[in-house]
Design a protein around this motif. Structure first.
Motif, mmCIF file in Angstrom:
data_model
loop_
_atom_site.group_PDB
_atom_site.id
_atom_site.type_symbol
_atom_site.label_atom_id
_atom_site.label_comp_id
_atom_site.label_asym_id
_atom_site.label_seq_id
_atom_site.Cartn_x
_atom_site.Cartn_y
_atom_site.Cartn_z
ATOM 1 N N GLU A 39 0.843 -1.179 0.006
ATOM 2 C CA GLU A 39 -0.098 -0.097 -0.090
ATOM 3 C C GLU A 39 0.784 1.416 0.006
ATOM 4 O OE1 GLU A 39 -3.063 0.155 2.862
ATOM 5 O OE2 GLU A 39 -3.570 -1.904 2.697
ATOM 6 N N TYR A 40 2.028 1.142 0.863
ATOM 7 C CA TYR A 40 2.763 2.355 0.682
ATOM 8 C C TYR A 40 3.439 2.716 -0.394
ATOM 9 C CZ TYR A 40 7.228 4.905 1.292
ATOM 10 O OH TYR A 40 8.194 5.654 1.104
ATOM 11 N N PHE A 41 4.252 1.586 -1.204
ATOM 12 C CA PHE A 41 4.640 1.648 -2.473
ATOM 13 C C PHE A 41 3.809 2.061 -3.338
ATOM 14 C CE2 PHE A 41 7.858 -1.159 -0.177
ATOM 15 C CZ PHE A 41 9.032 -0.211 -0.345
ATOM 16 N N LEU A 42 2.453 1.839 -3.418
ATOM 17 C CA LEU A 42 1.726 2.122 -4.626
ATOM 18 C C LEU A 42 1.333 3.573 -4.343
ATOM 19 C CD1 LEU A 42 -0.591 -1.073 -4.967
ATOM 20 C CD2 LEU A 42 1.197 -0.025 -6.518
ATOM 21 N N SER A 43 1.227 4.138 -3.249
ATOM 22 C CA SER A 43 0.623 5.353 -2.981
ATOM 23 C C SER A 43 1.887 6.505 -2.456
ATOM 24 C CB SER A 43 -0.270 5.577 -1.879
ATOM 25 O OG SER A 43 0.050 4.875 -0.497
ATOM 26 N N GLY A 44 2.724 6.065 -1.715
ATOM 27 C CA GLY A 44 3.653 7.131 -1.381
ATOM 28 C C GLY A 44 3.278 7.744 0.017
ATOM 29 N N ASP A 45 2.271 7.301 0.553
ATOM 30 C CA ASP A 45 1.647 7.883 1.670
ATOM 31 C C ASP A 45 2.200 7.102 2.893
ATOM 32 O OD1 ASP A 45 0.306 8.888 3.808
ATOM 33 O OD2 ASP A 45 -1.694 8.822 3.118
ATOM 34 N N GLU A 46 3.233 7.827 3.889
ATOM 35 C CA GLU A 46 3.872 7.120 4.931
ATOM 36 C C GLU A 46 2.852 6.704 5.815
ATOM 37 O OE1 GLU A 46 7.014 9.455 6.521
ATOM 38 O OE2 GLU A 46 8.304 9.344 4.686
ATOM 39 N N ARG A 47 1.626 7.307 5.849
ATOM 40 C CA ARG A 47 0.654 6.783 6.937
ATOM 41 C C ARG A 47 0.179 5.553 6.735
ATOM 42 N NH1 ARG A 47 -3.056 12.183 6.514
ATOM 43 N NH2 ARG A 47 -2.762 11.685 4.432
ATOM 44 N N LYS A 48 0.472 5.009 5.293
ATOM 45 C CA LYS A 48 -0.152 3.576 4.824
ATOM 46 C C LYS A 48 1.123 2.702 5.345
ATOM 47 C CE LYS A 48 -3.626 5.201 1.714
ATOM 48 N NZ LYS A 48 -4.053 4.675 0.327
ATOM 49 N N LEU A 49 2.342 2.964 5.824
ATOM 50 C CA LEU A 49 3.399 2.041 6.206
ATOM 51 C C LEU A 49 2.758 1.229 7.348
ATOM 52 C CD1 LEU A 49 6.385 3.990 6.255
ATOM 53 C CD2 LEU A 49 6.175 2.106 4.836
ATOM 54 N N LYS A 50 2.622 -0.133 7.315
ATOM 55 C CA LYS A 50 2.108 -0.931 8.155
ATOM 56 C C LYS A 50 3.498 -1.302 9.096
ATOM 57 C CE LYS A 50 0.208 -4.668 6.541
ATOM 58 N NZ LYS A 50 0.200 -6.000 5.699
ATOM 59 N N PRO A 51 2.893 -1.654 10.655
ATOM 60 C CA PRO A 51 3.889 -1.924 11.574
ATOM 61 C C PRO A 51 4.870 -3.137 11.207
ATOM 62 C CG PRO A 51 2.071 -1.469 12.448
ATOM 63 C CD PRO A 51 1.500 -1.708 10.980
ATOM 64 N N MET A 52 5.869 -3.102 10.965
ATOM 65 C CA MET A 52 6.830 -4.285 10.444
ATOM 66 C C MET A 52 7.959 -4.266 11.261
ATOM 67 S SD MET A 52 8.089 -4.861 6.588
ATOM 68 C CE MET A 52 9.126 -3.322 6.422
ATOM 69 N N ILE A 53 8.387 -5.499 11.655
ATOM 70 C CA ILE A 53 9.538 -5.693 12.428
ATOM 71 C C ILE A 53 10.506 -6.811 11.618
ATOM 72 C CG2 ILE A 53 8.858 -5.223 14.748
ATOM 73 C CD1 ILE A 53 8.668 -7.995 15.500
ATOM 74 N N LEU A 54 11.852 -6.971 12.164
ATOM 75 C CA LEU A 54 12.596 -8.036 11.125
ATOM 76 C C LEU A 54 11.899 -9.280 11.139
ATOM 77 C CD1 LEU A 54 15.952 -6.623 12.349
ATOM 78 C CD2 LEU A 54 15.160 -6.118 10.243
ATOM 79 N N LYS A 55 11.394 -9.698 12.481
ATOM 80 C CA LYS A 55 10.953 -11.052 12.450
ATOM 81 C C LYS A 55 9.765 -11.346 11.679
ATOM 82 C CE LYS A 55 9.892 -14.239 15.984
ATOM 83 N NZ LYS A 55 8.863 -15.115 15.384
ATOM 84 N N ASP A 56 9.040 -10.471 11.360
ATOM 85 C CA ASP A 56 8.021 -10.473 10.162
ATOM 86 C C ASP A 56 8.402 -11.041 9.081
ATOM 87 O OD1 ASP A 56 6.148 -9.731 12.191
ATOM 88 O OD2 ASP A 56 6.208 -7.389 11.456
ATOM 89 N N ILE A 57 9.604 -10.219 8.398
ATOM 90 C CA ILE A 57 10.067 -10.587 7.145
ATOM 91 C C ILE A 57 11.106 -12.022 7.257
ATOM 92 C CG2 ILE A 57 11.576 -9.820 5.139
ATOM 93 C CD1 ILE A 57 9.090 -8.326 5.495
ATOM 94 N N ALA A 58 11.824 -12.198 8.532
ATOM 95 C CA ALA A 58 12.536 -13.248 8.572
ATOM 96 C C ALA A 58 11.560 -14.752 8.475
ATOM 97 C CB ALA A 58 13.257 -13.273 10.103
ATOM 98 N N ASP A 59 10.489 -14.514 9.057
ATOM 99 C CA ASP A 59 9.265 -15.608 9.158
ATOM 100 C C ASP A 59 8.929 -16.217 7.868
ATOM 101 O OD1 ASP A 59 9.818 -15.803 11.864
ATOM 102 O OD2 ASP A 59 7.970 -14.774 12.387
ATOM 103 N N GLU A 60 8.444 -14.712 6.964
ATOM 104 C CA GLU A 60 7.998 -14.891 5.639
ATOM 105 C C GLU A 60 9.080 -15.893 4.825
ATOM 106 O OE1 GLU A 60 5.993 -11.976 2.603
ATOM 107 O OE2 GLU A 60 5.487 -11.752 4.674
ATOM 108 N N ILE A 61 10.407 -15.235 4.778
ATOM 109 C CA ILE A 61 11.215 -15.695 3.857
ATOM 110 C C ILE A 61 11.882 -17.006 4.377
ATOM 111 C CG2 ILE A 61 11.321 -13.749 2.585
ATOM 112 C CD1 ILE A 61 14.020 -13.236 4.115
ATOM 113 N N ASP A 62 11.565 -17.488 5.706
ATOM 114 C CA ASP A 62 12.289 -18.389 6.363
ATOM 115 C C ASP A 62 13.933 -18.431 6.330
ATOM 116 O OD1 ASP A 62 12.225 -20.783 7.558
ATOM 117 O OD2 ASP A 62 12.385 -22.219 5.756
ATOM 118 N N MET A 63 14.302 -17.287 6.704
ATOM 119 C CA MET A 63 15.506 -16.720 7.082
ATOM 120 C C MET A 63 15.803 -16.460 8.537
ATOM 121 S SD MET A 63 17.074 -15.133 3.448
ATOM 122 C CE MET A 63 17.076 -16.235 1.915
#
Length: 486
Positions: free
Chosen positions: A362-386
């Motif tokens: 949503e952020y990359f499509l709009s550029g609106d920083e208010r649409k940045l979702k809460p995201m921590i390193l573990k969220d991405i690590a779990d998703e890509i299994d790293m």
């Protein structure tokens, strides 16, 4: 009493190859290119798509005897020569991966030649009548000017240095006299010892209009009250109106607090940010590409492969030939591993950034920083299994070119908090709203942290005053008193 016993223990250790791979992943594009150049210099069995002379390769080969003396105990008969022979000069990953950006050609950064800042100042000293001692002192003072245009050393330190390094024995008064002449150099304010002196020098070089004269008095006699924005005290001290004070402050705000930075010929090394990724919007969808400079064309040297082939075909193998093949094996193994590490690095970078891009779609499509979702390193690590540390290495030092500017990847990560409706929102969203509220405040009566907390609470973000203060400091915004304007 001594006893012997067996103990079983599970432990996890990283191999040297894994450690080096982690280091490669952490490197941004420019540092990665330097690392490749270093590896090419150290390993003659590694080659690029460019033609190298045979003489250069054999020179390095001949001088590397110490590298393989420790390997003499290896049985050369156990080496499978066929594993090191290949007709393919292009590594597989060059033909399998297609996520390169259009800048897949070699780019060389040109450097402009010119006069340095110090040379520029020294050339102006020729316009003054100075005796030999004064000129030596003046040149030393000019050499002490930093890139901002300041001399950040005391006169006593300068006097001691002149005595020890230049064999010039002088006094602080003499240095002060020469320093006043340095203050006459351009750009105005150069050679100042602090901000107050820098602003004062610039004001005294201006024509003496009433606003300029009042500004001089404020800087010279009430600098502390001015920096703390005690405007009422300034009005009383100089017996002036608010309009007069406002005009004088405008004169001060036009001055340059860093005169050294205004010199166009200053050849300081500038760090250029090279985006490691590029995100574009194509037909309403996000398109991610990896900078082509992260995919160098490396292959195992054909010359070294031919050496292996020659050893295999030789009927009588001398000891020198066996020693040589051990060295060649070591270098070929290192070259093959390095090429494989580059492939793994590319894959890790692309997978990690792709996951971040889709998480923050949503952020990359709009550029609106208010649409940045809460995201921590573990969220991405779990998703890509790293591992979390791998994601951290990618995020901390890499940049991505977006339709809204070049961003540091770690800026997309943020903690979460719950609003009054029970929804998880990013702290970046709260900071953006806080920044907007402060921009729209009445600058004659700036909002305190307590009032800012109250406004955010009314907008649905119940956070404490100390949290507001923390976010304000992270945004590099001053306290209410220092934001005050007339």
């Amino acid at each position: 009493m001594l006893k012997q016993y067996l103990q079983f223990k599970l432990s996890q250790k990283l191999s040297p190859q894994q450690i080096q791979l982690m280091k490669l992943i952490q490197l941004p594009t420019q540092a990665f290119e330097q690392r490749i150049k270093q590896e090419l210099e150290e390993n003659p069995a590694l080659d690029t798509g460019k033609d190298d002379t045979d003489e250069d390769q054999f020179d390095e080969f001949d001088n590397s005897e110490d590298d393989y003396n420790d390997n003499e105990e290896i049985n050369t008969e156990d080496i499978n020569i066929d594993e090191y022979l290949s007709d393919d000069d292009v590594p597989d990953y060059r033909t399998q991966v297609s996520n390169y950006s259009s800048d897949d050609e070699e780019k060389v950064m040109p450097y402009a030649a010119g006069t340095s800042f110090t040379q520029h100042l020294n050339s102006q000293l020729n316009t003054f009548r100075l005796n030999d001692e004064e000129r030596d002192i003046a040149e030393f003072l000019v050499g002490s000017v930093d890139e901002s245009g300041y001399i950040r050393r005391t006169l006593s330190d300068i006097m001691d240095d002149l005595a020890f390094t230049q064999n010039i024995f002088t006094t602080e008064d003499k240095i002060e006299t020469v320093l006043h002449k340095v203050h006459q150099l351009d750009p105005a304010g150069v050679g100042a010892r602090n901000l107050q002196e820098c602003l004062s020098i610039q004001l005294h070089r201006k024509e003496k209009y009433p606003d300029v004269e009042l500004a001089c008095h404020i800087i010279d006699k009430a600098f502390d009250q001015f920096t703390k924005k005690h405007y009422k005290k300034l009005l009383q001290k100089f017996d002036i109106t608010e309009i007069q004070l406002k005009d004088a402050i405008e004169e001060i705000e036009r001055l340059n607090p860093k005169p050294g930075g205004s010199y166009a010929g200053n050849n300081r090394m500038v760090e250029h940010v090279v985006p490691d990724f590029a995100i574009k919007i194509v037909d309403g969808e996000l398109d991610l590409t990896l900078n082509g400079r992260n995919a160098p064309e490396l292959h195992v040297s054909r010359e070294y492969s031919n050496m292996m082939k020659g050893y295999k075909e030789a009927k009588d193998k001398s000891k020198s030939q066996k020693d040589a093949v051990l060295f060649i094996k070591q270098k070929l193994d290192a070259a093959k591993w390095f090429i494989e590490a580059i492939r793994q690095r590319q894959q890790t970078l692309f997978v990690t950034m792709s996951s971040i891009m889709h998480y923050q779609k949503e952020y990359f499509l709009s550029g609106d920083e208010r649409k940045l979702k809460p995201m921590i390193l573990k969220d991405i690590a779990d998703e890509i299994d790293m591992d979390v540390s791998t994601v951290s290495r990618v995020a901390n030092s890499k940049y991505v070119d977006t339709p809204y500017g070049t961003k540091l990847i770690k800026e997309f990560f943020s903690e979460s908090m719950t609003n009054d409706q029970g929804e998880e929102v990013s702290t970046r969203e709260i900071k953006k709203i806080l920044e907007t509220v402060i921009e729209e405040e009445n600058k004659k009566k700036p909002l305190t942290d307590e009032k800012l907390a109250q406004i955010l609470k009314e907008k649905g973000y119940p956070i404490a005053r100390r949290t507001v203060a923390k976010y304000r400091e992270q945004l590099d915004i001053s306290v209410a008193r220092l934001r005050k304007k007339i």
